[in-house]
Design a protein around this motif. Structure first.
Motif, short mmCIF file in Angstrom:
data_model
loop_
_atom_site.label_atom_id
_atom_site.label_comp_id
_atom_site.label_asym_id
_atom_site.label_seq_id
_atom_site.Cartn_x
_atom_site.Cartn_y
_atom_site.Cartn_z
N CYS A 293 -41.13 39.57 70.12
CA CYS A 293 -42.09 38.46 70.08
C CYS A 293 -42.91 38.59 68.80
N ALA B 122 -48.39 36.86 69.74
CA ALA B 122 -47.98 36.26 71.02
C ALA B 122 -48.96 36.60 72.14
N SER C 252 -38.78 36.17 72.74
CA SER C 252 -39.77 35.30 73.38
C SER C 252 -40.60 34.60 72.31
N VAL C 253 -40.53 33.27 72.29
CA VAL C 253 -41.33 32.50 71.33
C VAL C 253 -42.33 31.64 72.10
N THR C 254 -43.37 31.25 71.42
CA THR C 254 -44.39 30.41 72.06
C THR C 254 -44.35 29.04 71.42
N ASN D 133 -44.71 34.33 82.47
CA ASN D 133 -44.07 35.13 81.42
C ASN D 133 -43.53 36.45 81.96
#
Ligand SMILES: Cc1ncc(COP(=O)(O)O)c(C=O)c1O
Length: 373
Positions: A107, A111, A163-165, A91
């Motif tokens: 995010c 996150a 930023s995604v998970t 990351n």
């Protein structure tokens, strides 16, 4: 004789303050973390095979070449991949590669990059995180839009990356169209989309799609592709879906201390994972165990699921008094102390018998707490 650390505290990227039993070796497996599972036997066999001869160091070996080829096959032939030791580094390296010092990463508040990486994104990548409160650990274009009101203002940090998970820290997942909408919106506004895919395999398995269909094909720019939680000893891949973003990355990886000298031992694990269907087989199994666990718990009076079960984690509130009783025999974490929500993670080696035994123990503990028997 198992070695039992005396003062060990909960780890695996989980916050120490979350309630859980002290770490032990050789204890019943439990549901604390998919990182608590060992390495898959097929991965260990691949490592043993790679160990047979000498090989050139620093990734100039046949296993690394093959792993990169397989990653191209899974993420698109124009993609470029680099192997690293762990997910936080993947990351942070994505952020280093994609952001300048005055830029920020949007995010969710939940996150991993925001709460479980010890400030590494801020400290090592030098980016500000703009964390958005969500109920399901998922970002929408609207969430992103709310963060863009000072674009072009020299006094304000400039958002660069979303930023995604996938799957998320709360066991939920994005549908391909949701990622597509995020990518489209981000690109329209001059931003890029990164996926923390520590559990990307679980999302792809749950959606019954390829890795490419939830990354490259929907407009994702970079992925931290997880291997460790899906049965590797250790190892993650940074995947740039468009090679333009990979410029200079080999230097960044070295400077960030993530270039493995014996690179074949990271690579051979990825070959084992991606050559056949091991990545999908393991993820399908872990997801199925989570679904079974959710079903079994739902039949217990007083249990409430707090999130849809869409990957390999179950988030639930157990009957009053049950959590502390079952904790004597099972490992798992309390995720939210204020609501007593617990997190139950399944892994490639979780068995149906363990799931059923845990649910039965919760039922028994709930009944005991209720009746005082
Ligand atoms: C969503 C997510 N991203 C990344 C990571 C990678 O963490 P680590 O640096 O411990 O490999 C984890 C591990 O817990 C995770 O859950």
């Amino acid at each position: 004789m198992p070695i039992v650390p005396k003062f060990a505290r909960p780890r695996e990227g989980d916050r120490g303050r979350r309630a859980g039993p002290a770490s032990t070796v050789g204890q019943v497996k439990g549901f604390a973390s998919d990182n608590n599972a060992g390495a898959h036997p097929e991965v260990l066999a691949a490592l043993a095979e790679a160990n047979a001869e000498h090989a050139t160091a620093y990734g100039d070996d046949p296993w690394t070449a093959r792993a990169k080829e397989l990653l191209r096959a899974h993420f698109g032939k124009q993609s470029v991949s680099y192997l690293v030791f762990n997910g936080s580094a993947a990351n942070v390296l994505c952020f280093r590669a994609l952001c300048r010092p005055w830029q920020s990463v949007i995010c969710t508040a939940q996150a991993h990059v925001n709460v479980d990486e010890g400030g590494a994104p801020e400290s090592l990548a030098g980016v500000k995180l703009q964390a958005v409160q969500t109920h399901d650990a998922k970002l929408t274009p609207e969430h992103v839009e709310w963060q863009l009101d000072r674009l072009g203002d020299q006094h304000a940090v400039q958002p660069r990356l979303v930023s995604v998970t996938q799957s998320t820290e709360l066991g939920t997942r994005y549908e391909p169209y949701e990622l597509h909408a995020l990518a489209h919106f981000a690109h329209e506004r001059g931003l890029l989309l990164h996926v923390d895919g520590a559990r990307l395999a679980n999302a792809a398995a749950g959606l019954d799609v390829s890795l490419r269909e939830i990354t490259t094909d929907v407009g994702v720019d970079a992925v931290s592709f997880g291997g460790t939680k899906n049965g590797l000893l250790m190892g993650e891949a940074v995947v740039f879906c468009d090679p333009v973003h990979a410029e200079g990355f080999a230097f960044l990886r070295k400077q960030t201390l993530q270039l493995a000298s014996k690179g074949r031992f990271l690579a051979s694990q990825f070959v084992a994972l991606l050559e056949g269907d091991l990545w999908r087989r393991s993820a399908v199994h872990a997801n199925a165990m989570a679904a079974r666990l959710a079903d079994a718990l739902l039949s217990v009076p007083g249990v409430r699921l707090t999130q849809p079960v869409q990957a390999n984690g179950v988030f639930a509130i157990l009957p009053p008094g049950a959590t502390e009783r079952v904790r004597a025999d099972w490992r798992f974490y309390t995720w939210d102390e204020s609501t007593s929500e617990v997190r139950l993670m399944c892994s490639w080696d979780t068995t149906p018998a363990e799931v059923d035994a845990f649910a039965a123990d919760v039922a028994h503990a709930g009944e005991t707490a209720r009746t005082g028997a």
